[in-house]
Design a protein around this motif. Structure first.
Motif, PDB file in Angstrom:
ATOM      1  N   UNK A   1      -9.969 -10.324  -1.213  1.00 21.01           N
ATOM      2  CA  UNK A   1     -10.990  -9.271  -1.171  1.00 21.01           C
ATOM      3  C   UNK A   1     -12.407  -9.832  -1.129  1.00 21.01           C
ATOM      4  N   UNK A   2     -12.558 -11.137  -1.308  1.00 27.12           N
ATOM      5  CA  UNK A   2     -13.868 -11.754  -1.094  1.00 27.12           C
ATOM      6  C   UNK A   2     -14.188 -11.862   0.395  1.00 27.12           C
ATOM      7  N   UNK A   3     -13.163 -11.714   1.226  1.00 21.63           N
ATOM      8  CA  UNK A   3     -13.314 -11.916   2.674  1.00 21.63           C
ATOM      9  C   UNK A   3     -12.985 -10.662   3.468  1.00 21.63           C
ATOM     10  N   UNK A   4     -11.946  -9.951   3.028  1.00 22.69           N
ATOM     11  CA  UNK A   4     -11.448  -8.794   3.769  1.00 22.69           C
ATOM     12  C   UNK A   4     -11.614  -7.514   2.948  1.00 22.69           C
ATOM     13  N   UNK A   5     -11.658  -6.342   3.590  1.00 22.52           N
ATOM     14  CA  UNK A   5     -11.785  -5.072   2.862  1.00 22.52           C
ATOM     15  C   UNK A   5     -10.580  -4.828   1.960  1.00 22.52           C
ATOM     16  N   UNK A   6     -10.831  -4.319   0.763  1.00 23.47           N
ATOM     17  CA  UNK A   6      -9.751  -4.122  -0.194  1.00 23.47           C
ATOM     18  C   UNK A   6      -8.719  -3.117   0.316  1.00 23.47           C
ATOM     19  N   UNK A   7      -9.159  -2.123   1.105  1.00 24.27           N
ATOM     20  CA  UNK A   7      -8.215  -1.129   1.629  1.00 24.27           C
ATOM     21  C   UNK A   7      -7.250  -1.734   2.639  1.00 24.27           C
ATOM     22  N   UNK A   8      -7.583  -2.900   3.160  1.00 20.93           N
ATOM     23  CA  UNK A   8      -6.660  -3.601   4.047  1.00 20.93           C
ATOM     24  C   UNK A   8      -5.863  -4.651   3.271  1.00 20.93           C
ATOM     25  N   UNK A   9      -6.518  -5.281   2.306  1.00 20.47           N
ATOM     26  CA  UNK A   9      -5.854  -6.350   1.546  1.00 20.47           C
ATOM     27  C   UNK A   9      -4.680  -5.809   0.744  1.00 20.47           C
ATOM     28  N   UNK A  10      -4.881  -4.710   0.023  1.00 22.27           N
ATOM     29  CA  UNK A  10      -3.847  -4.214  -0.884  1.00 22.27           C
ATOM     30  C   UNK A  10      -2.551  -3.843  -0.146  1.00 22.27           C
ATOM     31  N   UNK A  11      -2.600  -3.092   0.968  1.00 24.93           N
ATOM     32  CA  UNK A  11      -1.344  -2.801   1.668  1.00 24.93           C
ATOM     33  C   UNK A  11      -0.663  -4.050   2.236  1.00 24.93           C
ATOM     34  N   UNK A  12      -1.440  -4.989   2.772  1.00 27.32           N
ATOM     35  CA  UNK A  12      -0.840  -6.199   3.336  1.00 27.32           C
ATOM     36  C   UNK A  12      -0.213  -7.049   2.234  1.00 27.32           C
ATOM     37  N   UNK A  13      -0.921  -7.207   1.111  1.00 26.37           N
ATOM     38  CA  UNK A  13      -0.372  -7.975  -0.007  1.00 26.37           C
ATOM     39  C   UNK A  13       0.881  -7.298  -0.556  1.00 26.37           C
ATOM     40  N   UNK A  14       0.899  -5.969  -0.550  1.00 21.59           N
ATOM     41  CA  UNK A  14       2.099  -5.257  -0.988  1.00 21.59           C
ATOM     42  C   UNK A  14       3.303  -5.649  -0.133  1.00 21.59           C
ATOM     43  N   UNK A  15       3.128  -5.695   1.186  1.00 18.39           N
ATOM     44  CA  UNK A  15       4.224  -6.090   2.072  1.00 18.39           C
ATOM     45  C   UNK A  15       4.638  -7.538   1.816  1.00 18.39           C
ATOM     46  N   UNK A  16       3.655  -8.411   1.599  1.00 18.91           N
ATOM     47  CA  UNK A  16       3.968  -9.809   1.308  1.00 18.91           C
ATOM     48  C   UNK A  16       4.733  -9.937  -0.005  1.00 18.91           C
ATOM     49  N   UNK A  17       4.314  -9.172  -1.020  1.00 17.68           N
ATOM     50  CA  UNK A  17       5.017  -9.186  -2.306  1.00 17.68           C
ATOM     51  C   UNK A  17       6.432  -8.636  -2.170  1.00 17.68           C
ATOM     52  N   UNK A  18       6.571  -7.613  -1.332  1.00 15.33           N
ATOM     53  CA  UNK A  18       7.898  -7.047  -1.082  1.00 15.33           C
ATOM     54  C   UNK A  18       8.816  -8.113  -0.480  1.00 15.33           C
ATOM     55  N   UNK A  19       8.287  -8.872   0.463  1.00 14.36           N
ATOM     56  CA  UNK A  19       9.050  -9.964   1.059  1.00 14.36           C
ATOM     57  C   UNK A  19       9.388 -11.023   0.008  1.00 14.36           C
ATOM     58  N   UNK A  20       8.387 -11.416  -0.789  1.00 12.56           N
ATOM     59  CA  UNK A  20       8.613 -12.430  -1.812  1.00 12.56           C
ATOM     60  C   UNK A  20       9.645 -11.995  -2.846  1.00 12.56           C
ATOM     61  N   UNK A  21       9.554 -10.729  -3.296  1.00 12.68           N
ATOM     62  CA  UNK A  21      10.520 -10.221  -4.271  1.00 12.68           C
ATOM     63  C   UNK A  21      11.925 -10.218  -3.694  1.00 12.68           C
ATOM     64  N   UNK A  22      12.046  -9.842  -2.418  1.00  5.61           N
ATOM     65  CA  UNK A  22      13.360  -9.789  -1.774  1.00  5.61           C
ATOM     66  C   UNK A  22      13.968 -11.185  -1.655  1.00  5.61           C
ATOM     67  N   UNK A  23      13.162 -12.147  -1.206  1.00  4.15           N
ATOM     68  CA  UNK A  23      13.673 -13.502  -1.005  1.00  4.15           C
ATOM     69  C   UNK A  23      14.032 -14.177  -2.327  1.00  4.15           C
ATOM     70  N   UNK A  24      13.142 -14.091  -3.315  1.00  6.88           N
ATOM     71  CA  UNK A  24      13.439 -14.698  -4.605  1.00  6.88           C
ATOM     72  C   UNK A  24      14.601 -13.988  -5.302  1.00  6.88           C
TER      73      UNK A  24
END
Length: 254
Positions: free
Chosen positions: A49-72
């Motif tokens: 969020x220091x670089x990108x808008x928070x409204x874009x960061x939060x949904x993208x990070x959610x998808x990344x976390x979803x992937x990480x939770x699934x793989x782990x």
């Protein structure tokens, strides 16, 4: 200084340095996630969020976390402690609903300070007693702490701290801790993803941008998992407390 650049596919593919920077942040965040089982969302959102808008960061990070939770979760599937999830998951669902209501009608800043104080108080308590000597929490404590975690997830995008405290006081070994945490994180991720889709916060451009960030996630998880398998239980417990302390301090800073 780069500010408010888009995290969409079009921007990342046209500006490779931004892609590399975002990828480095993501790789580090998921390295931590693989080592101690949580923390990727906090690190990713705080830095991106220091670089990108928070409204874009939060949904993208959610998808990344979803992937990480699934793989782990899949990797550690046999280590999951299902009795814990039978209490944590219903509590988390209730908490997510309550958190949405609180967010709509309350100033979340005061709640943020309360959460920071709660986390730091727990860290001090755990350090004084020593993590391995924490009292044994009964399974039913998973319900109220799951509710607390769900509320925190609704308000701040991740209910890790209360769940971490509960699992530490269940005295799970490091692998079981990480595996079980992925189960509750996956539930939280799926529910919030559905909410973001319903609110049109998750767009096609952001979803494709997420695909560009999958390689750093895989790299971070692979490297972090190697360390996870090597560290002893005490180092693991101290690492979780260190990340919790960083979270608590962050919540106290306006």
């Amino acid at each position: 200084m780069i500010t408010q650049a888009s995290l969409s596919y079009a921007t990342l593919i046209q500006r490779p340095p931004l892609w590399a920077l975002a990828g480095t942040i993501i790789a580090v965040a998921f390295y931590v996630r693989a080592v101690i089982g949580f923390g990727s969302g906090l690190i990713s959102v705080a830095v991106l969020t220091l670089i990108f808008p928070i409204k874009e960061v939060v949904p993208v990070v959610l998808l990344l976390d979803l992937l990480g939770s699934t793989l782990l979760g899949a990797y550690d599937f046999r280590e999951i402690c299902w009795p814990e999830l039978r209490w944590l998951i219903p509590g988390s669902v209730i908490g997510l609903a309550l958190g949405s209501y609180i967010l709509a009608d309350t100033d979340a800043q005061n709640l943020t300070r309360f959460l920071g104080i709660f986390i730091l108080a727990y860290v001090v308590y755990a350090l004084v007693l020593k993590p391995e000597h924490l009292p044994q929490a009964g399974l039913p404590w998973g319900m109220p702490l799951g509710i607390f975690g769900g509320i925190v997830g609704s308000l701040y995008g991740g209910g890790g701290p209360p769940i971490v405290a509960y699992l530490q006081m269940r005295h799970l070994d490091k692998r079981a801790f990480r595996a079980t945490f992925q189960g509750i994180a996956l539930t939280d991720n799926v529910l919030r993803a559905l909410i973001y889709v319903a609110l049109t916060l998750l767009t096609w451009q952001l979803a494709v941008g997420f695909l560009l960030l999958i390689p750093p996630v895989l790299l971070g998880l692979w490297a972090g998992n190697r360390l996870h398998m090597r560290i002893n239980q005490r180092a693991f417990l101290m690492g979780t407390l260190a990340v919790l302390a960083a979270v608590g301090i962050k919540y106290l800073i306006p």
